[in-house]
Design a protein around this motif. Structure first.
Motif, PDB file in Angstrom:
ATOM      1  N   GLU A  24       0.832  -1.038   0.102  1.00 41.54           N
ATOM      2  CA  GLU A  24      -0.115  -0.055   0.140  1.00 41.54           C
ATOM      3  C   GLU A  24       0.996   1.367  -0.078  1.00 41.54           C
ATOM      4  OE1 GLU A  24      -3.287   0.109  -0.674  1.00 41.54           O
ATOM      5  OE2 GLU A  24      -3.039  -2.088  -0.715  1.00 41.54           O
ATOM      6  N   THR A  25       2.088   1.132   0.845  1.00 42.91           N
ATOM      7  CA  THR A  25       3.005   2.422   0.689  1.00 42.91           C
ATOM      8  C   THR A  25       3.313   2.613  -0.616  1.00 42.91           C
ATOM      9  OG1 THR A  25       3.433   1.940   3.307  1.00 42.91           O
ATOM     10  CG2 THR A  25       4.889   3.260   1.875  1.00 42.91           C
ATOM     11  N   ALA A  26       4.011   1.496  -1.252  1.00 45.93           N
ATOM     12  CA  ALA A  26       4.409   1.693  -2.673  1.00 45.93           C
ATOM     13  C   ALA A  26       3.465   2.440  -3.734  1.00 45.93           C
ATOM     14  CB  ALA A  26       4.998   0.478  -3.046  1.00 45.93           C
ATOM     15  N   LYS A  27       2.186   1.746  -3.380  1.00 43.04           N
ATOM     16  CA  LYS A  27       1.181   2.162  -4.458  1.00 43.04           C
ATOM     17  C   LYS A  27       0.770   3.760  -4.334  1.00 43.04           C
ATOM     18  CE  LYS A  27      -1.547  -2.023  -4.910  1.00 43.04           C
ATOM     19  NZ  LYS A  27      -2.954  -2.817  -4.466  1.00 43.04           N
ATOM     20  N   ALA A  28       0.948   4.294  -3.061  1.00 46.98           N
ATOM     21  CA  ALA A  28       0.615   5.544  -2.708  1.00 46.98           C
ATOM     22  C   ALA A  28       1.829   6.384  -3.501  1.00 46.98           C
ATOM     23  CB  ALA A  28       0.484   5.788  -1.290  1.00 46.98           C
ATOM     24  N   ALA A  29       3.063   5.850  -3.118  1.00 50.69           N
ATOM     25  CA  ALA A  29       4.263   6.655  -3.911  1.00 50.69           C
ATOM     26  C   ALA A  29       3.992   6.645  -5.382  1.00 50.69           C
ATOM     27  CB  ALA A  29       5.533   5.999  -3.268  1.00 50.69           C
ATOM     28  N   LEU A  30       3.744   5.508  -5.960  1.00 53.50           N
ATOM     29  CA  LEU A  30       3.468   5.522  -7.228  1.00 53.50           C
ATOM     30  C   LEU A  30       2.369   6.285  -7.670  1.00 53.50           C
ATOM     31  CD1 LEU A  30       3.958   1.694  -8.124  1.00 53.50           C
ATOM     32  CD2 LEU A  30       5.478   3.358  -8.655  1.00 53.50           C
ATOM     33  N   ALA A  31       1.139   6.498  -6.889  1.00 54.77           N
ATOM     34  CA  ALA A  31       0.212   7.403  -7.367  1.00 54.77           C
ATOM     35  C   ALA A  31       0.692   9.089  -7.284  1.00 54.77           C
ATOM     36  CB  ALA A  31      -0.856   7.331  -6.463  1.00 54.77           C
ATOM     37  N   ARG A  32       1.628   9.343  -6.280  1.00 56.90           N
ATOM     38  CA  ARG A  32       1.892  10.494  -6.197  1.00 56.90           C
ATOM     39  C   ARG A  32       2.963  10.854  -7.315  1.00 56.90           C
ATOM     40  NH1 ARG A  32       2.426   8.980  -0.628  1.00 56.90           N
ATOM     41  NH2 ARG A  32       4.433   8.517  -0.929  1.00 56.90           N
ATOM     42  N   ILE A  33       3.713   9.943  -7.652  1.00 56.58           N
ATOM     43  CA  ILE A  33       4.673  10.280  -8.893  1.00 56.58           C
ATOM     44  C   ILE A  33       4.064  10.348 -10.265  1.00 56.58           C
ATOM     45  CG2 ILE A  33       6.369   8.805 -10.438  1.00 56.58           C
ATOM     46  CD1 ILE A  33       7.498   7.674  -7.810  1.00 56.58           C
ATOM     47  N   GLU A  34       2.751   9.458 -10.432  1.00 58.12           N
ATOM     48  CA  GLU A  34       1.860   9.665 -11.590  1.00 58.12           C
ATOM     49  C   GLU A  34       1.449  11.132 -11.628  1.00 58.12           C
ATOM     50  OE1 GLU A  34      -0.015   9.042 -15.270  1.00 58.12           O
ATOM     51  OE2 GLU A  34       1.646   7.937 -14.364  1.00 58.12           O
ATOM     52  N   ALA A  35       0.972  11.600 -10.441  1.00 59.71           N
ATOM     53  CA  ALA A  35       0.296  13.154 -10.483  1.00 59.71           C
ATOM     54  C   ALA A  35       1.189  13.851 -10.535  1.00 59.71           C
ATOM     55  CB  ALA A  35      -0.456  12.906  -9.050  1.00 59.71           C
ATOM     56  N   ALA A  36       2.609  14.007 -10.416  1.00 67.06           N
ATOM     57  CA  ALA A  36       3.600  14.826 -10.415  1.00 67.06           C
ATOM     58  C   ALA A  36       4.483  14.571 -11.971  1.00 67.06           C
ATOM     59  CB  ALA A  36       4.479  14.816  -9.236  1.00 67.06           C
ATOM     60  N   LYS A  37       4.078  13.793 -12.994  1.00 66.44           N
ATOM     61  CA  LYS A  37       4.596  13.930 -13.987  1.00 66.44           C
ATOM     62  C   LYS A  37       5.381  15.225 -14.469  1.00 66.44           C
ATOM     63  CE  LYS A  37       3.377   9.687 -16.364  1.00 66.44           C
ATOM     64  NZ  LYS A  37       2.460   9.045 -17.536  1.00 66.44           N
ATOM     65  N   ALA A  38       4.633  16.163 -14.504  1.00 63.11           N
ATOM     66  CA  ALA A  38       5.050  17.331 -15.146  1.00 63.11           C
ATOM     67  C   ALA A  38       6.456  18.028 -14.372  1.00 63.11           C
ATOM     68  CB  ALA A  38       3.729  18.636 -15.055  1.00 63.11           C
ATOM     69  N   LEU A  39       6.347  17.689 -13.181  1.00 61.93           N
ATOM     70  CA  LEU A  39       7.857  17.899 -12.601  1.00 61.93           C
ATOM     71  C   LEU A  39       8.911  17.471 -13.250  1.00 61.93           C
ATOM     72  CD1 LEU A  39       8.768  19.537  -9.854  1.00 61.93           C
ATOM     73  CD2 LEU A  39       8.606  17.170  -8.632  1.00 61.93           C
ATOM     74  N   ASN A  40       9.051  16.126 -13.656  1.00 64.05           N
ATOM     75  CA  ASN A  40       9.924  15.535 -14.444  1.00 64.05           C
ATOM     76  C   ASN A  40      11.081  15.115 -13.391  1.00 64.05           C
ATOM     77  OD1 ASN A  40      10.848  14.003 -16.848  1.00 64.05           O
ATOM     78  ND2 ASN A  40      12.056  15.829 -17.251  1.00 64.05           N
ATOM     79  N   ALA A  41      10.663  14.823 -12.284  1.00 65.64           N
ATOM     80  CA  ALA A  41      11.716  14.307 -11.352  1.00 65.64           C
ATOM     81  C   ALA A  41      12.066  12.890 -11.455  1.00 65.64           C
ATOM     82  CB  ALA A  41      11.180  14.749  -9.904  1.00 65.64           C
ATOM     83  N   VAL A  42      11.039  12.102 -11.856  1.00 61.46           N
ATOM     84  CA  VAL A  42      11.167  10.447 -11.774  1.00 61.46           C
ATOM     85  C   VAL A  42      10.957  10.309 -13.278  1.00 61.46           C
ATOM     86  CG1 VAL A  42      10.215   8.541 -11.112  1.00 61.46           C
ATOM     87  CG2 VAL A  42      10.398  10.255  -9.550  1.00 61.46           C
ATOM     88  N   VAL A  43      11.831   9.706 -13.951  1.00 60.19           N
ATOM     89  CA  VAL A  43      12.012   9.485 -15.221  1.00 60.19           C
ATOM     90  C   VAL A  43      11.615   7.893 -15.926  1.00 60.19           C
ATOM     91  CG1 VAL A  43      13.379  11.508 -15.946  1.00 60.19           C
ATOM     92  CG2 VAL A  43      14.508   9.080 -15.384  1.00 60.19           C
ATOM     93  N   THR A  44      11.498   7.124 -15.011  1.00 59.90           N
ATOM     94  CA  THR A  44      11.215   5.781 -15.104  1.00 59.90           C
ATOM     95  C   THR A  44      10.453   5.222 -13.794  1.00 59.90           C
ATOM     96  OG1 THR A  44      13.100   5.557 -16.528  1.00 59.90           O
ATOM     97  CG2 THR A  44      12.316   3.451 -15.701  1.00 59.90           C
ATOM     98  N   VAL A  45       9.453   4.642 -14.178  1.00 67.26           N
ATOM     99  CA  VAL A  45       8.767   3.775 -13.176  1.00 67.26           C
ATOM    100  C   VAL A  45       8.600   2.224 -13.842  1.00 67.26           C
ATOM    101  CG1 VAL A  45       7.771   5.692 -12.001  1.00 67.26           C
ATOM    102  CG2 VAL A  45       6.614   4.488 -14.013  1.00 67.26           C
ATOM    103  N   ASP A  46       8.369   1.278 -12.831  1.00 69.86           N
ATOM    104  CA  ASP A  46       8.051  -0.012 -13.209  1.00 69.86           C
ATOM    105  C   ASP A  46       7.219  -0.629 -12.092  1.00 69.86           C
ATOM    106  OD1 ASP A  46       8.015  -2.856 -13.768  1.00 69.86           O
ATOM    107  OD2 ASP A  46      10.357  -3.007 -14.167  1.00 69.86           O
ATOM    108  N   PRO A  47       6.087  -0.213 -12.256  1.00 71.52           N
ATOM    109  CA  PRO A  47       4.898  -0.381 -11.004  1.00 71.52           C
ATOM    110  C   PRO A  47       4.989  -2.020 -10.615  1.00 71.52           C
ATOM    111  CG  PRO A  47       4.113   1.046 -12.742  1.00 71.52           C
ATOM    112  CD  PRO A  47       5.271   0.578 -13.279  1.00 71.52           C
TER     113      PRO A  47
END
Length: 455
Positions: A24-47
């Motif tokens: 659940e903690t990882a899912k929440a972090a992945l959701a935050r990363i997805e919501a912040a795509k415009a920041l372009n801080a995280v360039v690769t994810v592998d859910p």
């Protein structure tokens, strides 16, 4: 954007106690990363890979295993190997590279229960003071998308500052994981050279300078990550055992150097902010005296920069000759310059590096801790390599980086903690430096200073 509300320590405690779980903690972090795509801080994810790793952590918790970073979501810089992940160094040369194994630091983080949720943006080969690449474009400042978070660990620093994760792992060969944290208002730690084993991974252009560097919002989380990663490993001949923390943190001899003994420009807001911070710390009982290191004649970043240029040329000169356009133009200029340096000029840079290290070591025989600015300015437009002006004077493209590289050449530990902001709310940092191998004492001093500044 949903802000993270818990520290790495808090998350690990909650996962260990069953109040939440790693999945659940990882899912929440992945959701935050997805919501912040415009920041372009995280360039690769592998859910799928992340959630499988998180499920394995939950299995370990249920089996009764104790893990100091249980379920903590982590972003790792795009030049550190994470097994099975695309890791590119921000370069088109490595656009399809998949890491065959974990770097030792990542192996140790995973053993401690951390879960990698994404790869953080870097400039190409971690060789620029801003975070942009031809592969991924620019990373934006969390407080103002028109500004840069600095570089080269801008992605990891921005990910922490935006609340996407509580912990990120960068690298630091000249300030890359201290300056971006200072610009975005978080904490970045450059350990002593060898304190955290380096590699396996990409060949480094920096010749014995680069270190694995944790980034977090609090010193306590930095210390937790450091303890998980630190310690000698026979696979890294430069790795070393680090001394325990000094017993009397309150009695440390502390120096403050407003310009690190260099003839460099500093914005008034930063200079005044650092002076005010030192006054506050002195008022609550820290023994601080103003004292500057004494540098050898000609000690400037220009004198040691041929090492970076030559390193890039040695690694990528052949590819550059075949097709210069495949490189970031700013990095291409560095490679071209590196190809032009003579052996004697590169050796001269090595001599200059050694002289800087000796001068720093001599200074720290008399003082236990040194306070300086981390950066001389706040963040600037992301279309520029650096601000046009610093301290009311025209600034070179590296004018923003003056306070960090000598620390790397001396192989010392240093940490940047937030200590102020300009009227727009743009942060700057206080750099705290100690003797090589005194990483735990430095972290203890930084924790005390952080506590005092928060009162």
């Amino acid at each position: 954007m949903t802000k993270l509300v818990n520290s790495a320590r808090g998350i690990a405690a909650d996962v260990a106690a069953g109040r939440t779980n790693a999945v659940e903690t990882a899912k929440a972090a992945l959701a935050r990363i997805e919501a912040a795509k415009a920041l372009n801080a995280v360039v690769t994810v592998d859910p799928a890979r992340t959630l499988a790793d998180a499920a394995a952590v939950d299995d370990r918790v249920r089996a009764g295993e104790t893990m100091p970073l249980a379920g903590v979501p982590v972003v790792v810089k795009d030049n550190i190997w994470v097994a099975g992940w695309r890791v590119t160094q921000g370069s088109r040369l490595f656009a399809d590279f998949v890491a065959p194994e974990d770097a030792m630091a990542i192996e140790r983080l995973r053993r401690a229960g951390a879960v990698v949720v994404g790869i953080g943006a870097t400039s190409e080969f971690a060789c620029k003071g801003v975070t942009t690449s031809q592969l991924y474009g620019p990373t934006h400042h969390p407080l103002d998308p028109a500004l840069t978070p600095g570089g080269s660990s801008g992605g990891p620093a921005a990910a922490v500052a935006a609340g996407l994760v509580p912990l990120a792992i960068g690298t630091d060969a000249g300030g890359s994981s201290r300056r971006p944290p200072a610009h975005v208002g978080v904490t970045g730690f450059k350990p002593s050279y060898g304190a955290i084993p380096y590699g396996p991974g990409f060949a480094e252009p920096f010749f014995g300078l680069s270190v694995i560097a944790p980034i977090a919002s609090e010193v306590a989380d930095i210390a937790l990550a450091f303890e998980a990663m630190a310690g000698a490993d026979p696979r890294d001949p430069d790795s070393a055992v680090i001394a325990p923390q000094a017993e009397n943190i309150a009695g440390l001899r502390i120096a403050f150097s407003p310009r690190l003994g260099l003839d460099v420009a500093v914005d008034d807001i930063v200079a005044d902010g650092l002076a005010s911070t030192v006054d506050r710390l002195s008022a609550v009982g820290l023994r601080i005296m103003q004292r500057d290191p004494v540098w050898p004649a000609g000690a400037t970043e220009d004198a040691i920069m041929p090492l970076q240029h030559a390193g890039l040329a040695a690694l990528h000169g052949d590819a550059f000759r075949k097709d210069p356009s495949i490189f970031d133009p700013d990095v291409a200029r560095q490679i071209e310059r590196g190809l032009s340096w003579s052996g004697a000029e590169v050796a001269g840079a090595l001599v200059a590096s050694a002289a800087v290290a000796s001068a720093f070591a001599a200074f720290l025989t008399e003082m236990d801790v040194l306070l300086t600015p981390t950066v001389p300015c706040v963040a600037w437009p992301l279309t520029q390599l650096g601000p046009d002006m610093i301290g009311g004077k025209p600034a070179s493209p590296r004018g923003h980086a003056v306070f960090t590289p000598f620390v790397n050449h001396a192989r010392l530990p240093a940490i940047s903690i937030p200590c102020g902001a300009d009227p727009r709310g743009l942060p700057f940092g206080l750099q705290i430096i100690a003797r090589r191998g005194q990483d735990r004492t430095l972290l203890g001093a930084a924790q005390r200073i952080e506590d005092l500044l928060r009162k």
